[in-house]
Design a protein around this motif. Structure first.
Motif: not given
Ligand SMILES: [Zn+2]
Length: 402
Positions: A327-328, A385-386, A389
């Protein structure tokens, strides 16, 4: 380490000389070389600056406590000065946007209520308990059309935030899981199908008294707000569960940050989670969100013995780890709590796994210690966000099993 130690001695001396001045707060690192030394630190009155006590543990030391630190007889070094956590409240950036700033308990609940009101067929809520100081503990349920028409979902999952008061990133992460699943269900057939096969439960803040206390009194508060008598407050709720209760990595000292409480489930907050999980049909997954350390953890915490399904827990844990990385680009460790982190007894995931929830995890969110519990607000979105995911993959794994 040597340079840290010399600096530590210098600052320790400065601290002792400055005792008449306003008290200074500092973060120290302690190295414990065996189980006895680790337990000694766990049993001490020092506030933790880590989420757990292990071979390397950061603690909060006031200048008036330097002699006490020395008397522990453990190897230690100064890390950095800290702001007085009691001065923290007035400096907090307050916002109603859960993606860009941290929020008070009432505002978090108001956001969940806004989501519920906007999606009445998908989201419902129930009060699962009442805290020591009589705050309601809420749980929200997200489900698709099939399960809302009365049929039993194939499986259920429970996510919860804020069992430890100061771990503020856990609340907006769990909020984003709900918000983003609802949003994606409008465009993604796969997410719609997922929500039609399961019920997902969210506890916004399991320890609301402690959470509010971190806003109003002490930014580093970890426990609930039980009065233990003698001016001592708080039980470490994540040492208060029944599986392994009373073992290493928890303390009987009421002043300890890892004080386990007088008995398993002595606290209304842990009983609320227990009774809620017991009442939900077909719970197959549970994730307890913490910070900070960046680790995907699975049982056991109370013993180094492998759990019966270690390879499966490891497989799904690694899937989450890889989703986070993808994700990041941020690396989280992954593994059995006892070995990756250290012994911790009476923790929620050990209890739920023992109860029969096969996919029981605890995720330590960002960071690895630069900011610790005071993760800057500009890291809220990438952390959300991570973890989304990872959790999406987690849910798809369960969907394929059940
Ligand atoms: Zn924690």
């Amino acid at each position: 380490m040597r340079s840290f130690t010399i600096l530590g001695v210098l600052l320790a001396a400065a601290g002792l000389q400055a005792q008449q001045a306003p008290e200074a707060w500092a973060r120290y690192r302690v190295w414990a070389h065996n189980d006895a030394e680790i337990q000694k630190l766990s049993d001490s009155d020092f506030g933790l600056f880590s989420d757990f006590v292990g071979p390397v543990t950061d603690i909060v030391v006031k200048s008036s406590q330097l002699a006490e630190l020395k008397s522990l007889g453990l190897e230690y070094a100064f890390v950095n000065l800290l702001e007085d956590p009691r001065d923290w409240a007035g400096k907090t950036i307050w916002s109603l946007d859960y993606r860009t700033a941290y929020m008070r308990y009432s505002d978090i609940l108001a956001q969940y209520e806004a989501w519920r009101n906007a999606n009445p067929k998908m989201i419902s809520r129930q009060q699962i308990g009442t805290s020591v100081q009589n705050r309601p503990i809420w749980m929200y349920r997200l489900h698709g059309a099939i399960s809302s028409d009365g049929s039993t979902p194939r499986f259920s999952v429970v996510f919860f935030a804020g069992i430890h008061a100061r771990e503020w990133i856990s609340e907006p992460v769990v909020m984003y899981l709900l918000d983003n699943l609802v949003q994606k269900s409008k465009t993604s057939p796969a997410i719609r199908q997922l929500l039609n096969s399961c019920s997902i439960y969210f506890i916004p803040v399991l320890n609301p008294d402690g959470y509010e206390y971190t806003w109003t009194n002490d930014r580093y508060w970890r426990k609930n707000r039980r009065s233990n008598g003698g001016g001592s407050y708080g039980v470490d709720l994540n040492r208060n569960f029944s599986k392994g209760f009373g073992g290493g990595g928890s303390s009987g000292n009421t002043n300890s940050d890892t004080y386990r409480g007088p008995s398993a489930f002595s606290e209304p907050e842990t009983r609320a989670l227990r009774d809620a999980v017991l009442a939900i049909p077909r719970v197959r997954g549970l994730i307890d969100f913490h910070s900070y350390a960046q680790i995907v953890l699975w049982p056991w915490g109370y013993t180094g013995s492998a759990p019966p399904t270690a390879s499966e827990l490891d497989r799904v844990g690694a899937i989450m780890q890889n989703a986070i990385l993808g994700s990041h680009g941020v690396h989280y460790d992954e593994g059995q709590c006892y070995w990756v982190l250290y012994q911790a007894s009476g923790v929620s995931m050990d209890w739920s796994y023992d109860l029969g929830v096969p996919y029981s995890y605890s995720i330590e969110l960002r960071d690895t210690g630069q900011y610790g519990f005071e993760l800057p607000a500009n890291q809220i979105i990438p952390t959300q966000e991570e973890i989304y995911a990872a959790v999406e993959q987690f849910l798809f794994q369960l969907q394929s099993k059940y």
